[in-house]
Motif scaffolding. Structure first.
Motif, PDB file in Angstrom:
ATOM      1  N   SER A   1      25.843-119.229 -76.737  1.00 29.00           N
ATOM      2  CA  SER A   1      26.358-118.723 -75.223  1.00 29.00           C
ATOM      3  C   SER A   1      27.736-117.643 -75.712  1.00 29.00           C
ATOM      4  N   GLY A   2      28.203-117.963 -77.014  1.00 28.55           N
ATOM      5  CA  GLY A   2      29.792-117.847 -77.757  1.00 28.55           C
ATOM      6  C   GLY A   2      29.329-116.367 -77.593  1.00 28.55           C
ATOM      7  N   GLU A   3      28.323-116.011 -78.715  1.00 25.69           N
ATOM      8  CA  GLU A   3      28.003-114.705 -79.140  1.00 25.69           C
ATOM      9  C   GLU A   3      27.449-113.957 -78.041  1.00 25.69           C
ATOM     10  N   ARG A   4      26.826-114.399 -76.743  1.00 25.55           N
ATOM     11  CA  ARG A   4      25.991-113.417 -76.075  1.00 25.55           C
ATOM     12  C   ARG A   4      27.220-112.876 -75.186  1.00 25.55           C
ATOM     13  N   ALA A   5      28.710-113.851 -75.125  1.00 24.85           N
ATOM     14  CA  ALA A   5      29.879-113.241 -74.473  1.00 24.85           C
ATOM     15  C   ALA A   5      30.572-112.218 -75.102  1.00 24.85           C
ATOM     16  N   LEU A   6      30.161-112.702 -76.778  1.00 26.69           N
ATOM     17  CA  LEU A   6      31.185-111.636 -77.810  1.00 26.69           C
ATOM     18  C   LEU A   6      29.939-110.397 -77.661  1.00 26.69           C
ATOM     19  N   ILE A   7      28.731-110.799 -77.672  1.00 28.95           N
ATOM     20  CA  ILE A   7      27.857-108.689 -77.256  1.00 28.95           C
ATOM     21  C   ILE A   7      28.366-108.746 -76.589  1.00 28.95           C
ATOM     22  N   ARG A   8      28.283-109.524 -75.521  1.00 29.91           N
ATOM     23  CA  ARG A   8      28.648-108.747 -73.789  1.00 29.91           C
ATOM     24  C   ARG A   8      30.125-107.754 -74.166  1.00 29.91           C
ATOM     25  N   LEU A   9      31.124-108.327 -74.638  1.00 28.45           N
ATOM     26  CA  LEU A   9      31.719-107.346 -74.463  1.00 28.45           C
ATOM     27  C   LEU A   9      31.967-106.684 -75.594  1.00 28.45           C
ATOM     28  N   ALA A  10      30.789-106.571 -76.644  1.00 26.19           N
ATOM     29  CA  ALA A  10      30.710-104.783 -77.547  1.00 26.19           C
ATOM     30  C   ALA A  10      30.038-104.207 -76.771  1.00 26.19           C
ATOM     31  N   LEU A  11      29.446-104.318 -75.869  1.00 27.40           N
ATOM     32  CA  LEU A  11      28.722-103.449 -75.108  1.00 27.40           C
ATOM     33  C   LEU A  11      29.666-102.778 -74.126  1.00 27.40           C
ATOM     34  N   ALA A  12      30.664-103.607 -73.541  1.00 24.93           N
ATOM     35  CA  ALA A  12      31.266-103.604 -72.290  1.00 24.93           C
ATOM     36  C   ALA A  12      32.258-102.013 -72.773  1.00 24.93           C
ATOM     37  N   ALA A  13      33.085-102.444 -74.128  1.00 28.14           N
ATOM     38  CA  ALA A  13      33.705-101.374 -74.724  1.00 28.14           C
ATOM     39  C   ALA A  13      33.428-100.092 -75.500  1.00 28.14           C
ATOM     40  N   LEU A  14      32.013-100.233 -75.085  1.00 26.53           N
ATOM     41  CA  LEU A  14      31.219 -98.650 -75.376  1.00 26.53           C
ATOM     42  C   LEU A  14      30.750 -97.648 -74.017  1.00 26.53           C
ATOM     43  N   GLU A  15      31.829 -97.591 -73.509  1.00 27.77           N
ATOM     44  CA  GLU A  15      31.810 -97.106 -72.180  1.00 27.77           C
ATOM     45  C   GLU A  15      30.665 -95.755 -72.011  1.00 27.77           C
ATOM     46  N   ASP A  16      30.632 -95.089 -73.182  1.00 27.17           N
ATOM     47  CA  ASP A  16      29.701 -93.704 -73.182  1.00 27.17           C
ATOM     48  C   ASP A  16      28.298 -94.042 -73.518  1.00 27.17           C
ATOM     49  N   ALA A  17      27.691 -95.545 -73.690  1.00 30.84           N
ATOM     50  CA  ALA A  17      26.656 -95.667 -74.421  1.00 30.84           C
ATOM     51  C   ALA A  17      25.057 -95.042 -73.903  1.00 30.84           C
ATOM     52  N   ASP A  18      24.176 -94.549 -74.411  1.00 33.27           N
ATOM     53  CA  ASP A  18      23.509 -94.474 -73.251  1.00 33.27           C
ATOM     54  C   ASP A  18      22.722 -96.000 -73.470  1.00 33.27           C
ATOM     55  N   THR A  19      22.389 -96.498 -71.446  1.00 34.93           N
ATOM     56  CA  THR A  19      21.964 -97.211 -71.093  1.00 34.93           C
ATOM     57  C   THR A  19      20.125 -97.532 -72.236  1.00 34.93           C
ATOM     58  N   GLU A  20      19.642 -96.532 -71.752  1.00 41.87           N
ATOM     59  CA  GLU A  20      18.088 -96.566 -72.410  1.00 41.87           C
ATOM     60  C   GLU A  20      18.112 -96.476 -73.802  1.00 41.87           C
ATOM     61  N   LEU A  21      19.625 -96.502 -74.615  1.00 39.62           N
ATOM     62  CA  LEU A  21      19.155 -96.784 -76.501  1.00 39.62           C
ATOM     63  C   LEU A  21      19.011 -97.928 -76.342  1.00 39.62           C
ATOM     64  N   LEU A  22      19.911 -99.729 -75.910  1.00 40.45           N
ATOM     65  CA  LEU A  22      20.062-100.500 -75.169  1.00 40.45           C
ATOM     66  C   LEU A  22      19.057-102.048 -75.700  1.00 40.45           C
ATOM     67  N   GLY A  23      18.059-101.061 -75.186  1.00 45.65           N
ATOM     68  CA  GLY A  23      16.554-101.762 -74.890  1.00 45.65           C
ATOM     69  C   GLY A  23      16.805-103.034 -74.494  1.00 45.65           C
ATOM     70  N   ASP A  24      15.089-103.697 -74.008  1.00 48.49           N
ATOM     71  CA  ASP A  24      15.330-105.192 -73.255  1.00 48.49           C
ATOM     72  C   ASP A  24      16.194-105.858 -73.287  1.00 48.49           C
ATOM     73  N   GLU A  25      16.701-106.072 -74.396  1.00 47.60           N
ATOM     74  CA  GLU A  25      17.536-107.821 -74.154  1.00 47.60           C
ATOM     75  C   GLU A  25      19.388-107.209 -74.164  1.00 47.60           C
TER      76      GLU A  25
END
Length: 705
Positions: A122-146
């Protein structure tokens, strides 16, 4: 609250929210007396209770709790991460996912280090969620399903109810770097994935000090990724190779310059299973100009597959390979197609595979793609691009295809390659684009050694003659013995331009002596003999003076005059030819008559004062007064050459009379051609007179009839 029924949960949550906002001074006296000195504040306990039951709360209650605890969740989360139960830790991870404030990263990293596998996950998921949230300009289609599902989780905190105050990017990067460096303790790949996501990404910082901390943490991450002996090295490579998401292929493309991860990054870039994965790299294909990345690209193979069909075996690009197939290209935008052209040029492939990969871009509707392709295309592809509808593409491709500036581009005798280029140049010489058309005409001249009107053709003929005189002679004989009259005329003119008439005089004499030959060809042949010095050539010219065709006789006069004028007086040096000129000065054909008079006018000896023969001047005046228009035109042509320059001195008093005759023709002659020619002559003579009066020397170009 944990044992409360679901229908009671909402009422209890409201009471806890009331306690969470209460100030300690406003609590009842009995509650303040029951709170030991140094114990946690009841408001924090209420928030802690809400956190322990976070997974049971509805969305509105969670939003309210986030607002109530704004500014205090940091210390509550620290307590739970340090001393909380696995269930509380899981709820903390859920809170961070709901409200991915970057300042909560240390608590997520603490969960990753938990010995409990569920808490660590659960800590891994939270840390990855924080990293994704910091990428405000990231193209969501590049992220894949997970990663896409995790990134798409509703964010419950807003600008007014952030968990903490400040941007917090420095805490996020520091926590990710610390957790990644401590991989040996927790063996979790989540921090490594977060590190890859955040690597070299622009992050919002509260002040310059925070920016310095972000740069320091980013440098730590780079050192970790480059450290091949660190326990995390194999795990980072596995994340790059195996984790889903086009964004990781993009990160792998950037990490091709990493000393420690180049091999793993190349393996990831070498595989693309969707158009989105191609886009992830092609949008940044300009990075291939980095020499280290370009060298690493040589580890990436552009693969092909052989397919057996009813019509035979076909070679196609591997649909899971690094370069896009035709179906993928149809879905790329112009920027990505430009990137694809650059990318194809740096991966490892033979020319046939590169040509197969570049084929979908030929005729691209965007000119910028065509220009990029024209820069890297091979000679076969350049031919197609030379005919592009866009002038910029066609011009660039033609300049690359052209032999301009390549003196060794054509070998003599010509091979099949030169013949093919000549066919293409012929088509290009009819291009609708001006620059392409001129380049095609010039290249055609370089490949056509018997086109005497262009310097490039004369140079080609000169080189062929120097490198392979026997082959040149064979080709000349074949050209003079067959083909159209125009081809034979051009061949004779080229031999004369090369001053090689003596070398091939037999071929020239054969054309002149062939009674069935076109008269224009025979006239050109006798004209070429002016450059010959042999006795056979002199006899042939003398015989041509009696030819039935006026062109042949006129050119024979010119050639005979050049052959006979060897420094002495024409009447003395060649009395027989001089006698023939006396007869021809009254020839019924204007061309023969004018040439004969021109030879007589220049027949004086250079050893004495050059004065024109009086009989020749009389004949010139007679031509200017002739009733036949074509004779008057030829007379004006001759008068211009006789009167210009030193003609006034050589003609003496006769000059003024000739000038008056020319002026009358320019003014009132019934022939348009005669008036036009006389006007040019008068203008030239007037210009010379004015130049002499001004004391300046003027040189005038010659005129042709």
């Amino acid at each position: 609250m944990r044992v409360a029924a679901d229908e009671e949960l909402a009422d209890l949550a409201v009471e806890l929210l009331d306690l969470g906002v209460a100030d300690p001074g406003e609590l009842p006296a009995w509650l303040r007396r029951l709170t030991p000195v140094g114990a946690s504040r009841p408001a924090d306990d209420a928030l802690g209770t809400l956190l322990s039951n976070w997974s049971r709360l509805d969305e509105h209650t969670r939003q309210a709790a986030l607002a109530v605890g704004a500014g205090r969740w940091d210390r509550i989360a620290a307590s739970v991460a340090r001393d909380g139960s696995p269930a509380d830790a899981a709820n903390l991870a859920e809170l961070i996912i709901d409200a991915p404030d970057p300042s909560m990263a240390p608590h997520a990293a603490a969960l990753v280090s938990s010995p409990d596998p569920g808490v660590a996950l659960s800590g891994e998921r939270a840390l990855i969620r924080l990293a994704l949230a910091a990428l405000e300009d990231a193209d969501t289609e590049l992220l894949g399903d997970e990663l896409g599902r995790l990134s798409a989780s509703p964010r419950l905190d807003t600008a007014s109810n952030r968990l903490t105050r400040g941007a917090g990017a420095e805490r996020l990067l520091r926590a990710v770097a610390d957790s990644a460096w401590s991989f040996a303790e927790h063996r979790c790949s989540g921090p490594l994935l977060a590190a890859l996501l955040l690597l070299d990404q622009p992050l919002e910082c509260a002040d310059e000090q925070a920016a310095d901390e972000v740069r320091a943490s980013m440098a730590r991450l780079h050192r970790l990724l480059d450290e091949s002996t660190h326990p995390s090295h194999a795990a980072v490579g596995t994340v790059l190779r195996r984790r889903e998401g086009a964004i990781l292929r993009q990160r792998a493309w950037r990490l091709l310059t990493s000393p420690g991860l180049a091999a793993a990054a190349a393996e990831r870039v070498a595989r693309a299973t969707s158009t989105i994965e191609h886009r992830a790299v092609l949008r940044e294909a300009h990075l291939s100009i980095n020499p280290r990345r370009a060298r690493a690209c040589r580890l990436i193979d552009a693969r092909t597959k052989r397919e057996n069909t009813a019509s035979g075996a076909l070679v196609r690009l591997d649909p899971t390979g690094p370069v896009p197939t035709g179906a993928d290209v149809a879905q790329l935008d112009a920027r990505e197609r430009r990137g694809a052209v650059a990318f194809i040029n740096v991966v490892r492939a033979d020319e046939a595979t590169r040509r197969l990969a570049r084929a979908p871009f030929l005729g691209d509707p965007d000119p910028s793609v065509g220009v990029r392709l024209a820069v890297t295309a091979d000679p076969i592809e350049l031919v197609d691009l030379c005919f592009d509808a866009d002038e910029r593409v066609a011009r660039l491709a033609t300049h690359r295809w052209s032999l301009a500036g390549d003196p060794g581009g054509v070998r003599w005798p010509p091979r099949m390659r030169e013949a093919g280029r000549a066919r293409v140049a012929t088509l290009l010489s009819e291009s609708p684009h001006d620059a392409v058309r001129r380049a095609g005409q010039t290249d055609l001249a370089r490949l056509s050694p018997f086109s005497p009107t262009t310097p490039a053709s004369r140079l080609a003929a000169r080189r062929w003659l120097a490198e392979d005189p026997e082959g040149f002679g064979e080709q000349l004989a074949a050209r003079l013995g067959s083909g159209g009259a125009r081809d034979r005329i051009d061949a004779l003119r080229q031999v004369r331009a090369l001053r090689a008439v003596d070398r091939f005089v037999d071929l020239v004499l054969a054309r002149l002596g062939d009674a069935s030959e076109d008269e224009r060809v025979r006239a050109t042949a006798v004209g070429a003999l002016a450059e010959a010095t042999g006795e056979g050539a002199r006899r042939a010219v003398a015989e041509a003076l009696d030819d039935n065709d006026d062109r042949v006789r006129a050119n024979a006069v010119e050639s005979g005059a050049r052959q006979a004028r060897s420094g002495g007086d024409l009447a003395t040096a060649a009395p027989e030819f001089y006698g023939a000129l006396i007869e021809l000065k009254d020839d019924g054909r204007h061309r023969v008559r004018a040439n004969a008079l021109r030879a007589l006018l220049g027949s004086g000896s250079p050893g004495r004062a050059r004065v024109f023969e009086p009989a020749a001047v009389d004949a010139l005046e007679a031509m200017l007064s002739d009733a036949r228009a074509e004779h008057r035109v030829a007379g004006v042509w001759l008068a211009e050459r006789a009167m210009a320059g030193a003609g006034q001195e050589r003609l003496g008093s006769r000059w003024a009379e000739l000038a008056r005759r020319v002026a009358r023709i320019a003014g009132d002659d019934p022939s348009d051609d005669a008036r036009r020619r006389a006007s040019r002559c008068a203008s030239r003579l007037l210009g010379e007179i004015r130049a002499r009066q001004a004391g300046t020397a003027t040189t005038h170009a010659g005129y042709t009839p």
